[in-house]
Every structure is written in structure tokens, then in C-alpha cells.
Design a protein around this motif. Sequence first.
Motif, PDB file in Angstrom:
ATOM      1  N   ALA A 398      79.077  60.342  18.364  1.00  0.00           N
ATOM      2  CA  ALA A 398      79.942  59.686  19.335  1.00  0.00           C
ATOM      3  C   ALA A 398      79.198  58.619  20.127  1.00  0.00           C
ATOM      4  N   GLY A 399      79.845  57.500  20.328  1.00  0.00           N
ATOM      5  CA  GLY A 399      79.306  56.444  21.181  1.00  0.00           C
ATOM      6  C   GLY A 399      78.588  55.340  20.450  1.00  0.00           C
ATOM      7  N   THR A 400      78.173  55.579  19.197  1.00  0.00           N
ATOM      8  CA  THR A 400      77.431  54.537  18.498  1.00  0.00           C
ATOM      9  C   THR A 400      78.312  53.341  18.156  1.00  0.00           C
ATOM     10  N   GLY A 401      79.609  53.594  17.964  1.00  0.00           N
ATOM     11  CA  GLY A 401      80.524  52.480  17.741  1.00  0.00           C
ATOM     12  C   GLY A 401      80.670  51.610  18.973  1.00  0.00           C
ATOM     13  N   ASP A 402      80.626  52.214  20.152  1.00  0.00           N
ATOM     14  CA  ASP A 402      80.674  51.444  21.394  1.00  0.00           C
ATOM     15  C   ASP A 402      79.428  50.566  21.524  1.00  0.00           C
ATOM     16  N   VAL A 403      78.296  51.110  21.110  1.00  0.00           N
ATOM     17  CA  VAL A 403      77.055  50.328  21.123  1.00  0.00           C
ATOM     18  C   VAL A 403      77.171  49.135  20.180  1.00  0.00           C
ATOM     19  N   LEU A 404      77.728  49.352  18.992  1.00  0.00           N
ATOM     20  CA  LEU A 404      77.900  48.248  18.047  1.00  0.00           C
ATOM     21  C   LEU A 404      78.819  47.176  18.619  1.00  0.00           C
ATOM     22  N   ALA A 405      79.897  47.583  19.281  1.00  0.00           N
ATOM     23  CA  ALA A 405      80.792  46.599  19.895  1.00  0.00           C
ATOM     24  C   ALA A 405      80.054  45.749  20.918  1.00  0.00           C
ATOM     25  N   GLY A 406      79.198  46.394  21.720  1.00  0.00           N
ATOM     26  CA  GLY A 406      78.421  45.635  22.696  1.00  0.00           C
ATOM     27  C   GLY A 406      77.434  44.689  22.056  1.00  0.00           C
ATOM     28  N   ALA A 407      76.788  45.130  20.962  1.00  0.00           N
ATOM     29  CA  ALA A 407      75.870  44.241  20.244  1.00  0.00           C
ATOM     30  C   ALA A 407      76.615  43.043  19.674  1.00  0.00           C
ATOM     31  N   CYS A 408      77.820  43.287  19.157  1.00  0.00           N
ATOM     32  CA  CYS A 408      78.641  42.174  18.667  1.00  0.00           C
ATOM     33  C   CYS A 408      78.952  41.190  19.795  1.00  0.00           C
ATOM     34  N   GLY A 409      79.260  41.730  20.963  1.00  0.00           N
ATOM     35  CA  GLY A 409      79.546  40.860  22.103  1.00  0.00           C
ATOM     36  C   GLY A 409      78.361  39.993  22.461  1.00  0.00           C
ATOM     37  N   ALA A 410      77.168  40.574  22.429  1.00  0.00           N
ATOM     38  CA  ALA A 410      75.958  39.797  22.744  1.00  0.00           C
ATOM     39  C   ALA A 410      75.735  38.687  21.736  1.00  0.00           C
ATOM     40  N   MET A 411      75.845  39.018  20.458  1.00  0.00           N
ATOM     41  CA  MET A 411      75.624  38.014  19.416  1.00  0.00           C
ATOM     42  C   MET A 411      76.681  36.922  19.469  1.00  0.00           C
ATOM     43  N   LEU A 412      77.910  37.296  19.762  1.00  0.00           N
ATOM     44  CA  LEU A 412      78.999  36.319  19.836  1.00  0.00           C
ATOM     45  C   LEU A 412      78.871  35.443  21.072  1.00  0.00           C
ATOM     46  N   ALA A 413      78.460  36.044  22.197  1.00  0.00           N
ATOM     47  CA  ALA A 413      78.315  35.283  23.443  1.00  0.00           C
ATOM     48  C   ALA A 413      77.232  34.229  23.334  1.00  0.00           C
ATOM     49  N   GLY A 414      76.257  34.461  22.449  1.00  0.00           N
ATOM     50  CA  GLY A 414      75.173  33.497  22.276  1.00  0.00           C
ATOM     51  C   GLY A 414      75.588  32.236  21.556  1.00  0.00           C
ATOM     52  N   GLY A 415      76.831  32.201  21.056  1.00  0.00           N
ATOM     53  CA  GLY A 415      77.331  31.011  20.376  1.00  0.00           C
ATOM     54  C   GLY A 415      77.097  31.066  18.878  1.00  0.00           C
ATOM     55  N   GLY A 416      77.751  30.169  18.161  1.00  0.00           N
ATOM     56  CA  GLY A 416      77.590  30.115  16.717  1.00  0.00           C
ATOM     57  C   GLY A 416      78.724  30.807  15.991  1.00  0.00           C
ATOM     58  N   ASP A 417      78.533  30.992  14.710  1.00  0.00           N
ATOM     59  CA  ASP A 417      79.541  31.526  13.821  1.00  0.00           C
ATOM     60  C   ASP A 417      79.782  33.012  14.074  1.00  0.00           C
ATOM     61  N   ALA A 418      81.057  33.412  14.145  1.00  0.00           N
ATOM     62  CA  ALA A 418      81.389  34.799  14.445  1.00  0.00           C
ATOM     63  C   ALA A 418      80.944  35.738  13.330  1.00  0.00           C
ATOM     64  N   PHE A 419      81.028  35.297  12.088  1.00  0.00           N
ATOM     65  CA  PHE A 419      80.582  36.142  10.978  1.00  0.00           C
ATOM     66  C   PHE A 419      79.075  36.382  11.062  1.00  0.00           C
ATOM     67  N   ASP A 420      78.321  35.325  11.337  1.00  0.00           N
ATOM     68  CA  ASP A 420      76.869  35.481  11.488  1.00  0.00           C
ATOM     69  C   ASP A 420      76.551  36.415  12.654  1.00  0.00           C
ATOM     70  N   ALA A 421      77.333  36.318  13.726  1.00  0.00           N
ATOM     71  CA  ALA A 421      77.132  37.205  14.878  1.00  0.00           C
ATOM     72  C   ALA A 421      77.373  38.658  14.486  1.00  0.00           C
TER      73      ALA A 421
END
Length: 448
Positions: A398-421
Motif C-alpha cells: 500500500a502507498g507505493t502507487g501514491d509515491v509513483l504519482a508524486g514522482a510523475c508530478g515532479a517529472m512533469l512539473a520539470g517540463g518537457g514531454d509527458a511520456f518521457d516524464a
Amino acid sequence: MPIPADAPILTSAAMRAAEAACAAAGTSLSELMERAGAAVTDCAWRMAAGAPILILCGPGNNGGDGYVAARLLRERGAAVRVAALAPPATDLARAAREAWAGEVEPIDDHLSPAPVIVDALFGVGLTRPLAGDLARCLRGLADKRILAVDVPSGVDADGHRDWEPPLPAHVTLALGVLKPAHVLLPAARNCGDVLLAPIGIVADRAMRSLPRLAARSPNAGSHKFNRGMMLVRAGPMAGAAGLAAAAGLRAGAGYVVLSGGDDAPFSAIIAERGANYAQRLGDKRLGAAVIGPGYPASEALDRDVAAAIDAGKPLVLDAAAIDAALPRLGRVTAILTPHEGEFARAFPDLAGSKIERARAAAERTGAVVIYKGADTVIAAPDGRVVAAWPGSPWLATAGTGDVLAGACGAMLAGGGDAFDAAVAAVGWHIAAARRIGPGLVADDLIRD
């Protein structure tokens, strides 16, 4: 052993087309078979380390690869035998059989095993599972060291059907490119360690395995906002949103706001009770918002998702937020992170392999889809796919999916292609889990 990184993946039909293109460019199919047989030879030679080898040959070109390997192994001085299911049925396989000067035994109940067995019975063209006397005979050999040529016989190479092979491999030697069976469950479990033999196939790289990812590092011109400002909207179970927010910081975001949460795992996270949610969405510095962790379906979730879409910010949508956003997706850049149950609820009509379903969902929604699981698949609306097998089994908590969502948010917030993020986030998630290892809980991922 991890799957070969950043390697192309082709379906059976695409592989046949690539072979034909290779032949049209001047490399004959017989030369490709010779290269494949040489690769099998090298692998079997290392596995056997001087022990006897038994090669099982089928009637098609997979069997032809086996005959080539038998000839080359004998030339090296190996103690090698060949057993065949039936006479060769293709011109290439017949030529390979004729070049093998040794005896060919029948595959039946009287077949004597060897310490190392090369499975060259059926390759990517198999259209039905193995059964009956053949399956029983092969199961009797399963206690030996098994090297599968391309895919274990009895596996659906394209990952459509869950066939259980009678002879699971310890090592599978993928010829030219990976196949969906190498990266999708349950077939991937039966492939053992997958090695890749480059035989000269030029492949489309729209579908590939997870690349080796370098850590995102700030540079001399970095500050907290250009590294990426990220907003996490908390729901009733605020701890899940706190995990996502903390993961955002760990994965590289420079500034994280937890909206609707009273508490945060790190004091560096700006925790707000929620009154400023609309104002935060309007901040021009905001790079991405994450909604869904710990936020069950409700009218409040619907309103918060609608507000985020209206604000036009890149979004990461998890769990029930995916369903809330479906009618309006396509208007914003988005990453969806469903697990199996959430995917089935959001896309109940999609069929095919996990890769095909993820691709169809991405095309339908216009969003990047991370179809989670032990065999995570990441798909973009333009058809790009990355398969991330194997992950870490310790992420099944439990909770590891929430961590992945947050990591996705960080990569996406940094700019660039969403797939690469999305690919970078999945890579970060798996790498962190492997570093931690046994006993992992979600909180370990944000403290690593």
C-alpha cells in the motif's frame, strides 16, 4: 537478471516484416538463421560448460536455428545431440537440417535428457498451446537447464493468451529484438533470464524496454521554481497525498504544495488546508498538479478535477480521479496511473495484450497511460510504448502507487514531454525500490 535496457520490442507480425525488410536490403534469411544459430551456440556453450547438450528442433525456422546451433556446437567439440518433433517444413529449416551431419532422434517418451536442453521447437509463430503427449514429454525434461530460442515453446509471443509452457526456460535468447512475451506476465515469468542476440534486424523503436535513466540533476542556473513547482490535492485520506508530495520532492521537484492537508511528511512541503486551491492552480509558476491519491470518488473530487482541467495545468491523475477526468481528457496534458482494477473500470471494453490495451487507452484519452503492475506498461497517444518488466516485487504494498504519482508530478512539473516524464518516474520508482530491497514500505521510498 534485468531485461536488456532500451531494446526494441516487436510483435510476431512486425518481426516477420523486419526480417523481410532485412532480406530486401541484402541480408538473406539464411544468413539471419546462421547468425541466430551462432548466437544460440555461444549461449549454450557457456551454459553447458562442457556438459552434454540436447537440442529439441521443431519443423519451422525456430528448429532451423537449432540445427545450425547443433552443427556449430559439434564443430567446437561439444557433446551435442538433436531430437526433432517432425521433419523440417520450410526451405530454410531443411537446408539447416541437411547441414547437420549427426543423428536426429525422435521426441518421445524414450528420449534421454541431457544436463542442458535447447528448446528450438516453436518460435513466435505458435497459434495454440502445447498439449497431449508432447507436453507430457517436455514436462519430464523441465528439471534440466533450459535455454529457449526466442521464446519458450508453448508461449504466446505477442502476449495475448495466458498459455503455460510445459518447459519453462532458465534463459531465453531473444533473437534480434524483444517480443511482448519477454516483458508481459504471465509469459515473462516463464522466460527466466532474457538475453538479446543482435542478428542484424533493424527495428522500429516505437515499442521498447525501459531505458537506463540518468538521475535528473539541478545545474548552476537552477532554483526551486524552474526545477518544477508541483501541487498535490489531498482528499479525505491525506496520508496518501502526503506520500505523493514527499515523492515529488525526492524525485526532483523544487517546490511542492500540499493543498488540503494539515500535515506533511517533510517540513519543506507547503501544507495548506485547502482554501487556496484555486489560487494555486492559477499560479503561472505551477508546472503540474497531482490529484487522486487518497481521494475516493465524490462530488468534491469531481469539482477539484474539473477545476484543474479548467486551469489548463499538466495533470497526474490517479485512482478515482481518472474516472472523474475521463469525459474531459484531451484538453490538457495528463498522465494516468491506473492499476489493473482501475484500468478495467475506466476502459472495460478494451481487449488484447496489456501493451495493446495501454496503447488504445492512451490513444482514446489523449493522455499518457502508466498501466501499473509487476509488468508496468507506459503508453503515449502517438503509439510510443515502454515496458518496464521486471520491477520490484516489494512495490506490491500500500502507498507505493501514491509515491509513483508524486514522482510523475515532479517529472512533469520539470517540463518537457509527458511520456518521457512518465518513463523517468517509473524508472526512478523501480530503482529506488531495488536499492531498498526486502521489507520495503512506501514510506521508505520517500526517505531513501
